[in-house]
Motif scaffolding. Structure first.
Motif, PDB file in Angstrom:
ATOM      1  N   ALA A  40       0.488  -1.189  -0.019  1.00 41.76           N
ATOM      2  CA  ALA A  40       0.434  -0.364  -0.250  1.00 41.76           C
ATOM      3  C   ALA A  40       1.221   1.114  -0.015  1.00 41.76           C
ATOM      4  O   ALA A  40       1.027   2.417  -0.702  1.00 41.76           O
ATOM      5  N   MET A  41       1.589   0.832   0.715  1.00 41.27           N
ATOM      6  CA  MET A  41       3.516   2.277   0.613  1.00 41.27           C
ATOM      7  C   MET A  41       3.411   2.501  -0.852  1.00 41.27           C
ATOM      8  O   MET A  41       3.679   3.777  -0.721  1.00 41.27           O
ATOM      9  N   LEU A  42       3.602   1.456  -0.918  1.00 37.32           N
ATOM     10  CA  LEU A  42       4.334   1.344  -2.073  1.00 37.32           C
ATOM     11  C   LEU A  42       3.824   2.106  -3.300  1.00 37.32           C
ATOM     12  O   LEU A  42       4.117   2.672  -4.084  1.00 37.32           O
ATOM     13  N   ILE A  43       1.878   2.048  -3.626  1.00 32.68           N
ATOM     14  CA  ILE A  43       0.603   2.590  -4.566  1.00 32.68           C
ATOM     15  C   ILE A  43       1.396   3.579  -3.829  1.00 32.68           C
ATOM     16  O   ILE A  43       1.004   4.177  -4.953  1.00 32.68           O
ATOM     17  N   VAL A  44       0.946   4.128  -2.875  1.00 33.61           N
ATOM     18  CA  VAL A  44       0.269   5.418  -2.933  1.00 33.61           C
ATOM     19  C   VAL A  44       1.469   6.544  -2.676  1.00 33.61           C
ATOM     20  O   VAL A  44       1.420   7.797  -3.095  1.00 33.61           O
ATOM     21  N   VAL A  45       2.977   6.068  -1.537  1.00 31.64           N
ATOM     22  CA  VAL A  45       3.793   7.313  -1.704  1.00 31.64           C
ATOM     23  C   VAL A  45       4.650   7.681  -3.136  1.00 31.64           C
ATOM     24  O   VAL A  45       5.000   9.215  -3.145  1.00 31.64           O
ATOM     25  N   PRO A  46       4.677   6.335  -3.932  1.00 35.58           N
ATOM     26  CA  PRO A  46       6.355   7.382  -4.684  1.00 35.58           C
ATOM     27  C   PRO A  46       5.352   8.063  -5.882  1.00 35.58           C
ATOM     28  O   PRO A  46       5.820   8.906  -6.187  1.00 35.58           O
ATOM     29  N   PRO A  47       3.879   8.540  -6.028  1.00 37.59           N
ATOM     30  CA  PRO A  47       3.672   9.238  -6.669  1.00 37.59           C
ATOM     31  C   PRO A  47       3.681  10.804  -6.076  1.00 37.59           C
ATOM     32  O   PRO A  47       3.940  11.496  -7.441  1.00 37.59           O
ATOM     33  N   LEU A 121      10.264  -1.736 -11.220  1.00 36.83           N
ATOM     34  CA  LEU A 121       9.279  -0.724 -10.179  1.00 36.83           C
ATOM     35  C   LEU A 121       8.189  -1.376 -10.374  1.00 36.83           C
ATOM     36  O   LEU A 121       7.336  -1.312  -9.919  1.00 36.83           O
ATOM     37  N   TYR A 122       7.976  -1.335 -12.046  1.00 35.48           N
ATOM     38  CA  TYR A 122       5.836  -1.748 -12.749  1.00 35.48           C
ATOM     39  C   TYR A 122       6.435  -3.421 -11.559  1.00 35.48           C
ATOM     40  O   TYR A 122       5.142  -3.882 -11.376  1.00 35.48           O
ATOM     41  N   PHE A 123       7.699  -4.095 -12.148  1.00 37.24           N
ATOM     42  CA  PHE A 123       6.924  -4.927 -12.054  1.00 37.24           C
ATOM     43  C   PHE A 123       7.364  -6.129 -10.570  1.00 37.24           C
ATOM     44  O   PHE A 123       6.305  -7.039 -10.695  1.00 37.24           O
ATOM     45  N   ILE A 124       7.522  -5.445  -9.620  1.00 36.76           N
ATOM     46  CA  ILE A 124       7.724  -5.531  -8.138  1.00 36.76           C
ATOM     47  C   ILE A 124       6.122  -4.827  -7.852  1.00 36.76           C
ATOM     48  O   ILE A 124       5.952  -5.585  -6.740  1.00 36.76           O
ATOM     49  N   VAL A 125       5.564  -4.012  -8.033  1.00 35.62           N
ATOM     50  CA  VAL A 125       4.661  -3.860  -7.877  1.00 35.62           C
ATOM     51  C   VAL A 125       2.972  -5.050  -8.711  1.00 35.62           C
ATOM     52  O   VAL A 125       2.359  -5.136  -7.180  1.00 35.62           O
ATOM     53  N   PHE A 126       3.275  -5.465  -9.583  1.00 37.07           N
ATOM     54  CA  PHE A 126       3.239  -6.723 -10.358  1.00 37.07           C
ATOM     55  C   PHE A 126       2.801  -8.055  -9.488  1.00 37.07           C
ATOM     56  O   PHE A 126       2.077  -9.108  -8.791  1.00 37.07           O
TER      57      PHE A 126
END
Length: 143
Positions: A40-47, A121-126
């Motif tokens: 959740a933090m990886l999806i919310v914070v980096p943008p 980063l895209y791969f890690i999130v997926f």
């Protein structure tokens, strides 16, 4: 009525309207909670790092994503699962590999490295999403 809500008859369970976060968290162990919060933090914070368009921001996001990947990979191995469970995960992994191969002949190697990091980063999130979110209630609370 199943534990997570209603069954659609096709083996797909949907979260009921009365599903609360406490009902969802009760079925998790502490390892899953840590992985979910990290995702959740990886999806919310980096943008908020200027959209990850700049190399420094990408490195900061990668410094958060790499340990998260290692942690979820450890959880996967601990459960006796394979790293790549199917073709979608393999194909998602091949995207950064393709960028890595193309960077060998890149005109601007610096920008090529930035694209490799971005696609990693895209791969890690997926991959972390696939491994962490495996029940309808979890999807609801991540979104």
């Amino acid at each position: 009525m199943t534990k997570w809500g209603t069954s659609t008859g096709r083996g797909i369970r949907t979260a009921s309207a009365g599903t609360t976060i406490w009902n969802v968290w009760n079925n998790w162990n502490s390892y899953d909670v840590i992985a979910f919060i990290g995702l959740a933090m990886l999806i919310v914070v980096p943008p908020f790092f200027r959209g990850l368009f700049f190399p420094v921001d990408q490195v900061i996001a990668m410094l958060w994503a790499a340990p998260l990947l290692a942690y979820v990979a450890w959880l996967t191995a601990r459960r006796g699962q394979r790293f790549f469970a199917g073709w979608p995960e393999v194909l998602a992994f091949l995207l950064p590999v393709a960028y890595l191969c193309s960077s060998l002949v890149a005109i601007n190697p610096g920008l090529a490295v930035n694209e490799i990091i971005e696609n990693m980063l895209y791969f890690i999130v997926f991959w972390v999403s696939v491994r962490t979110i495996n029940e309808p209630g979890r999807v609801k609370w991540l979104i």
